[in-house]
Design a protein around this motif. Structure first.
Motif, PDB file in Angstrom:
ATOM      1  N   GLU A  58       0.817  -1.215   0.000  1.00  0.00           N
ATOM      2  CA  GLU A  58       0.000   0.000   0.000  1.00  0.00           C
ATOM      3  C   GLU A  58       0.852   1.266   0.000  1.00  0.00           C
ATOM      4  O   GLU A  58       0.428   2.297  -0.496  1.00  0.00           O
ATOM      5  CB  GLU A  58      -0.945   0.012   1.204  1.00  0.00           C
ATOM      6  CG  GLU A  58      -2.081  -0.968   1.085  1.00  0.00           C
ATOM      7  CD  GLU A  58      -2.982  -0.697  -0.106  1.00  0.00           C
ATOM      8  OE1 GLU A  58      -3.351   0.475  -0.335  1.00  0.00           O
ATOM      9  OE2 GLU A  58      -3.305  -1.654  -0.818  1.00  0.00           O
ATOM     10  N   LYS A  59       2.034   1.194   0.554  1.00  0.00           N
ATOM     11  CA  LYS A  59       2.898   2.379   0.643  1.00  0.00           C
ATOM     12  C   LYS A  59       3.669   2.639  -0.654  1.00  0.00           C
ATOM     13  O   LYS A  59       4.217   3.721  -0.833  1.00  0.00           O
ATOM     14  CB  LYS A  59       3.889   2.218   1.793  1.00  0.00           C
ATOM     15  CG  LYS A  59       3.225   2.264   3.150  1.00  0.00           C
ATOM     16  CD  LYS A  59       4.235   2.055   4.250  1.00  0.00           C
ATOM     17  CE  LYS A  59       3.558   2.005   5.604  1.00  0.00           C
ATOM     18  NZ  LYS A  59       4.503   1.738   6.676  1.00  0.00           N
ATOM     19  N   ILE A  60       3.711   1.665  -1.533  1.00  0.00           N
ATOM     20  CA  ILE A  60       4.462   1.805  -2.781  1.00  0.00           C
ATOM     21  C   ILE A  60       3.700   2.722  -3.733  1.00  0.00           C
ATOM     22  O   ILE A  60       2.484   2.583  -3.892  1.00  0.00           O
ATOM     23  CB  ILE A  60       4.687   0.415  -3.419  1.00  0.00           C
ATOM     24  CG1 ILE A  60       5.566  -0.429  -2.503  1.00  0.00           C
ATOM     25  CG2 ILE A  60       5.319   0.533  -4.793  1.00  0.00           C
ATOM     26  CD1 ILE A  60       5.710  -1.865  -2.943  1.00  0.00           C
ATOM     27  N   PRO A  61       4.398   3.662  -4.381  1.00  0.00           N
ATOM     28  CA  PRO A  61       3.719   4.575  -5.308  1.00  0.00           C
ATOM     29  C   PRO A  61       3.122   3.826  -6.502  1.00  0.00           C
ATOM     30  O   PRO A  61       3.612   2.776  -6.906  1.00  0.00           O
ATOM     31  CB  PRO A  61       4.832   5.515  -5.777  1.00  0.00           C
ATOM     32  CG  PRO A  61       5.958   5.319  -4.842  1.00  0.00           C
ATOM     33  CD  PRO A  61       5.818   3.973  -4.230  1.00  0.00           C
ATOM     34  N   HIS A  62       2.082   4.415  -7.048  1.00  0.00           N
ATOM     35  CA  HIS A  62       1.417   3.843  -8.218  1.00  0.00           C
ATOM     36  C   HIS A  62       2.425   3.687  -9.354  1.00  0.00           C
ATOM     37  O   HIS A  62       3.225   4.570  -9.614  1.00  0.00           O
ATOM     38  CB  HIS A  62       0.257   4.739  -8.650  1.00  0.00           C
ATOM     39  CG  HIS A  62      -0.500   4.209  -9.820  1.00  0.00           C
ATOM     40  ND1 HIS A  62      -1.313   3.107  -9.713  1.00  0.00           N
ATOM     41  CD2 HIS A  62      -0.554   4.614 -11.108  1.00  0.00           C
ATOM     42  CE1 HIS A  62      -1.841   2.849 -10.900  1.00  0.00           C
ATOM     43  NE2 HIS A  62      -1.406   3.758 -11.749  1.00  0.00           N
ATOM     44  N   GLY A  63       2.389   2.562 -10.018  1.00  0.00           N
ATOM     45  CA  GLY A  63       3.306   2.311 -11.128  1.00  0.00           C
ATOM     46  C   GLY A  63       4.448   1.390 -10.749  1.00  0.00           C
ATOM     47  O   GLY A  63       5.090   0.806 -11.609  1.00  0.00           O
ATOM     48  N   TYR A  64       4.710   1.266  -9.452  1.00  0.00           N
ATOM     49  CA  TYR A  64       5.808   0.418  -8.990  1.00  0.00           C
ATOM     50  C   TYR A  64       5.302  -0.830  -8.269  1.00  0.00           C
ATOM     51  O   TYR A  64       6.089  -1.694  -7.912  1.00  0.00           O
ATOM     52  CB  TYR A  64       6.730   1.201  -8.049  1.00  0.00           C
ATOM     53  CG  TYR A  64       7.434   2.341  -8.744  1.00  0.00           C
ATOM     54  CD1 TYR A  64       8.564   2.131  -9.498  1.00  0.00           C
ATOM     55  CD2 TYR A  64       6.931   3.630  -8.645  1.00  0.00           C
ATOM     56  CE1 TYR A  64       9.198   3.166 -10.143  1.00  0.00           C
ATOM     57  CE2 TYR A  64       7.549   4.686  -9.280  1.00  0.00           C
ATOM     58  CZ  TYR A  64       8.687   4.442 -10.036  1.00  0.00           C
ATOM     59  OH  TYR A  64       9.304   5.480 -10.673  1.00  0.00           O
TER      60      TYR A  64
END
Length: 130
Positions: free
Chosen positions: A20-26
């Motif tokens: 959930e903490k990972i930015p969108h796209g990664y």
């Protein structure tokens, strides 16, 4: 009891929160690097945000159920923790203010007690008849 053999409930919860903490796209890159499948992770994610992870329940289908917002659930958990922390800090602040007030009064009393009194006017002897 974990819903997947080989993983504890805490490990599964940590994987979901990391995701959930990972930015969108990664996120897909992160999932590709993990040792579990995307399908397995989806089950973990549903179980975590539905509150079924601790009970060991495996989500079967979401058909006909109310949609959920995992980010909103995570945010509400964060807000609850912040509210608890704020309450603790406000309580500690009140204690410190009370101690500060007591010290101020004690210092004031010491100043009053140690204050110098005005000098007594010396009396001069009357000149005698000589």
């Amino acid at each position: 009891m974990a819903i997947t053999p080989g993983y504890t409930v805490e490990e599964i919860r940590n994987f979901v929160y990391q995701h959930e903490k990972i930015p969108h796209g990664y996120k897909s890159l992160w999932l590709a690097e993990q040792e579990f499948s995307r399908h397995q992770f989806r089950k973990w994610r549903l179980a975590t945000f539905n509150g079924d992870l601790d009970r060991g329940l495996i989500p079967r289908s979401r058909a006909g159920k109310v949609p959920y917002n995992p980010r909103q659930l995570m945010q509400s958990s964060i807000e609850e923790n912040q509210a608890k922390r704020i309450a603790e800090l406000e309580e500690r602040n009140a204690q410190l203010e009370a101690a500060n007030e007591a010290l101020g009064k004690a210092i004031g009393l010491l100043h009053d007690r140690n204050a110098q009194e005005p000098d007594v006017t010396p009396t001069t002897p009357k000149p005698g008849n000589s």
